[in-house]
Design an enzyme around this catalytic site. Structure first.
Site, PDB file in Angstrom:
ATOM      1  CB  ILE A 180     -10.801  -4.661 -17.172  1.00 44.81           C
ATOM      2  CG1 ILE A 180     -11.379  -3.283 -16.824  1.00 44.81           C
ATOM      3  CG2 ILE A 180     -10.686  -5.538 -15.936  1.00 44.81           C
ATOM      4  CD1 ILE A 180     -10.492  -2.397 -15.957  1.00 44.81           C
ATOM      5  CD  GLU A 194      -2.178   4.135  -6.649  1.00 44.19           C
ATOM      6  OE1 GLU A 194      -1.275   3.442  -7.101  1.00 44.19           O
ATOM      7  OE2 GLU A 194      -2.133   4.622  -5.529  1.00 44.19           O
ATOM      8  CG  ASN A 238      -8.065 -11.465 -14.057  1.00 50.39           C
ATOM      9  OD1 ASN A 238      -9.230 -11.529 -13.683  1.00 50.39           O
ATOM     10  ND2 ASN A 238      -7.182 -12.432 -13.818  1.00 50.39           N
ATOM     11  N   PRO A 239     -10.967  -9.151 -15.066  1.00 52.13           N
ATOM     12  CG  PRO A 239     -12.916  -9.655 -16.241  1.00 52.13           C
ATOM     13  CD  PRO A 239     -11.435  -9.861 -16.256  1.00 52.13           C
ATOM     14  CE  LYS A 240     -11.845 -15.217  -8.863  1.00 52.30           C
ATOM     15  NZ  LYS A 240     -11.756 -16.679  -8.992  1.00 52.30           N
ATOM     16  CG  PHE A 245      -1.595  -1.330   1.460  1.00 50.16           C
ATOM     17  CD1 PHE A 245      -2.385  -1.942   0.495  1.00 50.16           C
ATOM     18  CD2 PHE A 245      -1.378  -1.996   2.653  1.00 50.16           C
ATOM     19  CE1 PHE A 245      -2.951  -3.187   0.721  1.00 50.16           C
ATOM     20  CE2 PHE A 245      -1.935  -3.246   2.881  1.00 50.16           C
ATOM     21  CZ  PHE A 245      -2.715  -3.844   1.916  1.00 50.16           C
ATOM     22  CD  GLN A 285      -5.430  -4.149  -6.745  1.00 49.26           C
ATOM     23  OE1 GLN A 285      -4.992  -3.001  -6.663  1.00 49.26           O
ATOM     24  NE2 GLN A 285      -5.087  -5.087  -5.909  1.00 49.26           N
ATOM     25  CE  LYS A 303      -7.480   5.926 -19.621  1.00 46.08           C
ATOM     26  NZ  LYS A 303      -8.723   6.725 -19.468  1.00 46.08           N
TER      27      LYS A 303
END
Ligand code: FAD
Ligand code: SF4
Lengths: 756, 345
Positions: free
Chosen positions: A647, A723, A649-651, A258, A656, A719
């Site tokens: 995206i 965060e 990997n949508p999982k 983090f 995230q 992108k």
């Protein structure tokens, strides 16, 4: 073999994996305990343990260290302090790491001066951890205590404009028009002051280093907890005059970072120094308390003024921020600029200042600056919308920036409007009664709030290497990091997709400085930067394979350019006629090569950076239920709609954003490190008293991805989502609390006492 | 942590003898508090008398209709014991509002009574703390003190007793059975923990070497009208900012008997017998509850006004009493408001 297969392969698309919700490849190792973290690695010879002694005072000088008493304890090997630390590199620049802000980096054990509470003042080395800890507890150190200052609010008078010095630092935008006049003359206006105090990253895994002293000159294997092995290696090489061979840094798994692991922490310095001096393997692990002894999200004071015309169009926008830094570095983060990117206004003013305190330098913490700025900005926007009598969602659409208002540059892509629309639809925003205190569920007040967020879509230089072995297995490596984000799996997907191989035939390795260099994992740039490098390396292999295929007798791919070929399910095929295909396994067999290798690299495109503004966005909708008598707030529903390019990997991307949402809730309702100004010390330095949410605090969270086609922000259209998910959440909660109760709370965290 | 020796006692008098025959010895229950304190180097026993094998794990009915809780029964076994659940649901709920399942599975009843404060300064050797080091000062008087108390405090110490379980035991008027070098005795729960006064280093009235062997509950368990309201900074795994345990005997809307105690506000579970009397024989009403709440906090003293400081506990405490009394009379919502139950899941 000369016969090639001409029949087209059945299209199973096992290799069409990018964009699919594939589980983490590293998951089984993590849940079974096979994944090793820095403090868990074994070493070749015997291992000694170092225990760090921390300063009880915030400012002063060490006058005496009674080391002899402790060295007399059998099993205690050595005590390092400023009195006997070896002479090391002299210049500040040697201590600067990739993420260091301007100023003079802290040098552990360098001098008797105490610069902050919990400063490491000695390292006790012993045969066992328990003995080192005990010896450290009886080590007597005398100090001359000086008066410290850790009080930000009392130091406003000494604030100064934030200087440059940190990579990526963006100074506040230049003012436009006449802020004061526009504000005075506008029919609707608001002004507010916002505050949150220090917050600590608190990853589960403590900072730890195990140095395996290999007994071959100064060669070491340094297992470190970090978000960037190459950054740690460079730091160590410069300070201790080591070669890349001597300082091999390994970090395969990182138990959360983090931002806390962006900079090399002092335990790695201490461990390597001790190993070099004692010529012995050593392990140094921080305590949970010591996890509060370095970086944190800085205590920040913000002021916003906003004014609109009668149509609710912003005419004046001012955002000022002031936060703490240490005496030795000018830590900076981007707080006030986001207002300028998100909301056009003919009259603006921005201001960003620092004040020096006797604390350690703050350190990037998830969505540094933006999380801070977005809370104040999006709270103020909500307040402004109410003042102008416009629905808060409409208000954001009415004041939408279609190009970057700061630099008058187009966005490479921006679908925040779709995030707002789709999020609102999923949430049911049209059912909202805008009147505060108008919605109830039994004896609870119900509030609905919205906020938007914005983060940089950025890219860093990164490199990767791909090796395809004769058995058809592809191994790709890059010295990047996976602090839990899902790097392992998405890079495997990228490699598999690029070369048309099934996932099980691909391995991605990371976290070793023997691998091609990669930036620290931060800024949401890993997927983009390392992903592009992995793709480049795999394309290098692809080109070689195509050439080899074309050397085969009667090659069906003769004359096909790389650009006109596709890699699918283990075959190379011509785009124009997919029956013209060759199996990669056959190419390898025919070539007789043991392996095929290629290097890949990627980096930012400076021309695009000049021409465009590159950002990810999100819109967050929140429902709270408030027990007004007792001040308890429950966040019962969240919809977080994110536009962050492609995206991969949508999982893992969803995870995230879920994590970011939970953290936003944490920031809104719970997180705060209690600083005792008289003692100059953070006091709730443990998991029992530094509160973050538990499962029972988290209810329904819906994540929506609004995909963007964006080939300019990134060669792979990505992108990053590290965060963005956190942004807007704290403000949306505060706005929902206002809607529920009619109370506008501008101080975080929103603990129950603030609603009484 | 220093090195120490350890004996596994198998009988109560053996445990007492073992402890008294060693200098600097301590009893070890589940260890969930003591071992942490040793790791922090705050407690430095050179010998531990482990109680793990003592035959004090039973929960048994007493001839007078009460229930005896063995000192070595775990918090989990106590909370889930059928008799406790049925007859003393207040105690059961209170235990379950504390810590986590993992901790409750090893924490013992005796250890729960004797756990030390959670005051931040007590846990940090670098700071002055009269409770840890008599005479060194109290950092909490002016520093962040959200965890600290507002009732019965002294200028020497404003710490709270952190237990949830003990709040119920106070309301239930339990009796603590102890055995020491001079034999057995019993201590009324209200006399077990003490106020800090000039000796905050002493949490309770145990004499040197005394071992808690059991906790006796009187017959009345208030199973028809009770509540435990725990307000804290997150939904679980946090100590109480303010908590209220209530047991009532009702006749229609009239309160016949009332017992309640507060946690998170004082050096001991806080009972106010005059306030309890104000309720008895009266008709339950919000006004009455407010008067009672005002009485309880009439002499309260806060230590600082912002959210890092604890003055807010006075207002929060009053509201908590009103809500808890309402919940206990109505028995409509006995759940902890910290745990949100969605009405339409
Ligand atoms: C992270 C965390 C969160 C927690 N949250 C809560 C919470 O929300 N609410 C809550 O109520 N509690 C909470 N607890 C505290 C927990 O309830 C206590 O730690 C536990 O009850 C102590 O019991 P034990 O048997 O482990 O005691 P030990 O740690 O073994 O002993 C504690 C003390 O009691 C003494 N002792 C033990 N047994 C006896 C005996 N029979 N006779 C005399 N002296 C004895 C020991 O010498 C020691 O001084 C939490 C604890 C932790 C670590
Ligand atoms: S309140 Fe008590 S425990 Fe806390 S610092 Fe003061 S003396 Fe120590």
């Amino acid at each position: 073999m000369s016969q090639t297969i001409a029949t087209p392969p059945t299209v199973r698309l096992d290799s069409d994996v990018l964009g699919k919700p594939i589980s983490r490849t590293d998951g089984p190792a993590k849940v079974s305990g096979a994944a090793k973290y820095a403090a868990e690695f074994g070493v070749t010879g015997p291992l000694w343990y170092g225990y760090i002694v921390s300063s009880p005072i915030a400012k002063g000088k060490i006058t005496k260290i009674h080391a002899d008493e402790v060295l007399a304890i059998p099993g205690v090997q050595h005590i390092f302090s400023h009195e006997n630390v070896p002479s090391l590199a002299w210049f500040d620049r040697n201590y600067k790491d990739d993420v260091a802000p301007g100023g003079s980096p802290f040098r552990p054990l360098h001098e008797p001066e105490i610069l902050f509470s919990l400063q490491p003042v000695a390292l006790v080395v012993a045969d066992t951890f328990e003995l080192a800890r005990y010896a450290a507890s009886v080590l007597r150190i005398e100090y001359d205590v000086e008066k410290h200052n850790t009080d930000l609010e009392a130091s406003i008078g000494e604030a100064y404009d934030a200087p440059r010095g940190k990579t990526g630092f963006m100074p506040p935008p230049k003012p436009k028009g006449d802020m004061d006049k526009a504000y005075q003359e506008a029919p609707h206006k608001i002004a507010g002051e916002y505050i949150h105090r220090a917050q600590h990253q608190n990853p589960m895994e403590m900072f730890a280093t195990t140095v395996d002293w290999l007994g071959d000159g100064k060669k070491m294997k340094i297992y470190d907890k970090t978000q960037g092995a190459p950054n740690v290696q460079q730091y160590l090489m410069k300070i201790f005059s080591l070669s890349t061979d001597e300082a091999r840094v390994i970090s395969k798994f990182t138990g959360g970072g983090f931002g806390s692991g962006l900079r090399p922490q002092y335990q790695v310095f201490l461990a390597v120094m001790a190993a070099l001096e004692l010529k012995h393997s050593i392990r140094v692990v921080m305590t949970r308390t010591q996890m509060f002894s370095f970086g944190h999200r800085p205590h920040t004071l913000q002021k916003l003024r906003l004014a609109t015309d009668d149509l609710g169009q912003i005419q004046a926008l001012e955002h000022k921020a002031l936060h703490e830094t240490s005496q030795f570095e000018n830590y900076t983060e981007t707080i006030v600029n986001w207002a300028g990117v998100l909301y056009p206004s003919p009259n603006t003013n921005f201001d960003y200042q620092l004040a020096k305190l006797d604390v350690y330098s703050p350190l990037d913490m998830r969505a540094p600056g933006a999380a801070t700025g977005s809370f104040a900005l999006e709270s103020a926007i909500d307040e402004m919308a109410y003042a102008a009598n416009v629905d808060p969602l409409d208000f954001r659409l009415r004041n939408y920036s279609y190009e970057d208002p700061i630099e008058n540059k187009p966005f490479t892509s921006k679908r925040l409007d779709d995030c707002l629309h789709e999020g609102a639809a999923r949430f049911g925003w049209d059912q909202r009664n805008p009147e505060p205190r108008s919605m109830r569920d039994g004896n609870q007040l119900v509030g609905w709030g919205v906020a938007a967020g914005c983060w940089d879509a950025s890219m860093q230089k990164a490199a990767a290497k791909a090796v395809l072995s004769a058995d058809g297995h592809l191994t790709v490596s890059s010295a990047t990091n996976d602090q839990g984000a899902g790097t392992y799996v998405i890079m495997t997907q990228m490699a598999a997709q690029t070369l048309g191989l099934p996932m099980k035939q691909v391995t991605f390795n990371l976290g070793d400085t023997n691998m091609p260099a990669a930036p620290v994992q931060g800024g949401s740039w890993t997927a983009n930067s390392v992903g592009a490098a992995v793709k480049d390396a795999c394309q290098g292999i692809g080109k070689k394979l195509l050439k080899l295929a074309q050397k085969m007798d009667n090659s069906p791919l003769a004359g096909v350019d790389f650009e006109d070929a596709q890699f699918v399910d283990g075959y190379i095929r011509a785009n124009e006629d997919i029956t013209r295909s060759v199996a990669i396994a056959d190419i390898l067999a025919a070539s007789g090569e043991e392996k095929i290798e290629a290097d890949g690299k990627a980096g930012p495109n400076p021309i695009n950076m000049l021409k465009y503004s590159m950002h990810s966005h999100n819109a967050v909708f929140v429902e709270v239920k408030v027990d007004e008598d007792l001040g308890t707030i429950h966040v019962t529903r969240v919809v977080n709609a994110v536009a962050a390019g492609r995206i991969m990997n949508p999982k893992t991307a969803r995870s995230q954003v879920l994590g970011g949402t939970v953290w936003g809730l944490s920031m809104a309702l719970m997180e705060e490190t209690y600083l005792n100004n008289e003692l100059g010390r953070f006091m709730n330095h443990n998991y029992a008293e530094y509160h973050i949410p538990v499962n029972a605090d988290i209810h329904k969270i819906d994540v929506i991805f609004v995909e963007e086609q964006d080939d300019i922000a990134s060669p792979i259209g990505v992108k990053g989502v590290g965060e963005i998910g956190m942004l807007g959440v704290a403000a949306a909660i505060a706005n929902a609390v206002y809607h529920a109760t009619g109370k506008r709370v501008r101080e975080l965290p929103l603990t129950s006492d603030k609603l009484l | 942590m220093n090195s120490f020796t350890l004996t596994q006692a198998t009988a109560t008098d053996e445990a007492v003898r073992d402890l008294t025959s060693h200098d600097g010895a301590a009893y070890l229950g589940g260890g969930t508090n003591l071992v942490d304190l040793m790791k922090y180097n705050l407690e430095r026993p050179t010998h531990l008398t482990s109680l793990g094998l003592l035959p004090l794990t039973d929960i048994t009915s007493l001839p007078d209709g009460g229930l005896r809780l063995g000192a070595l029964a775990t918090n989990a076994d106590t909370a889930w014991h059928p008799e406790v659940e049925k007859r003393y649901p207040l105690l059961s709920q209170t235990i379950l509002a504390g810590a986590t399942p993992q901790l409750r599975n090893v924490a013992t009843n005796g250890g729960n009574l004797n756990q030390r404060t959670r005051c931040y300064y007590f846990y940090d050797l670098a700071t002055p703390c009269n409770k840890r080091e008599p005479g060194s000062g109290c950092s909490a008087l002016t520093g962040p003190n959200r965890v600290c108390g507002v009732l019965g405090t002294s200028e020497s110490c404003i710490a709270t007793h952190p237990s949830d379980m003990c709040v119920a035991l106070a309301a239930l008027e339990a009796v603590v059975r102890v055995q020491g070098p001079d034999g057995e005795r019993t201590i009324k729960f209200e006399d077990y923990h003490r106020l800090p006064g000039d000796h905050p280093e002493k949490d309770n009235t145990l004499k040197p070497g005394e071992l808690v062997t059991a906790i006796d509950l009187p017959e009345e368990g208030y199973a028809d009208h009770f509540t435990y309201l725990k307000l804290r900074d997150r939904s679980s795994y946090a100590f109480a900012l303010v908590s209220v345990a209530v047991g009532l005997k009702m006749n229609g809307n009239t309160i016949e008997k009332a017992r309640f105690a507060l946690g998170g506000v004082a050096h001991k579970p806080w009972r106010d017998q005059e306030a309890e009397k104000m309720l008895e024989g009266q008709t339950a009403s919000p006004d009455l509850f407010r008067q009672v709440a005002a009485k309880v906090f009439a002499e309260a003293k806060g230590y600082g006004e912002d959210s890092l400081h604890n003055s807010f506990k006075i207002e929060l405490g009053k509201r908590a009493i009103v809500r808890a009394l309402k919940q206990a009379t109505e028995m409509s919502q006995v759940v902890n408001p910290n745990v949100f139950l969605n009405s339409n899941p």
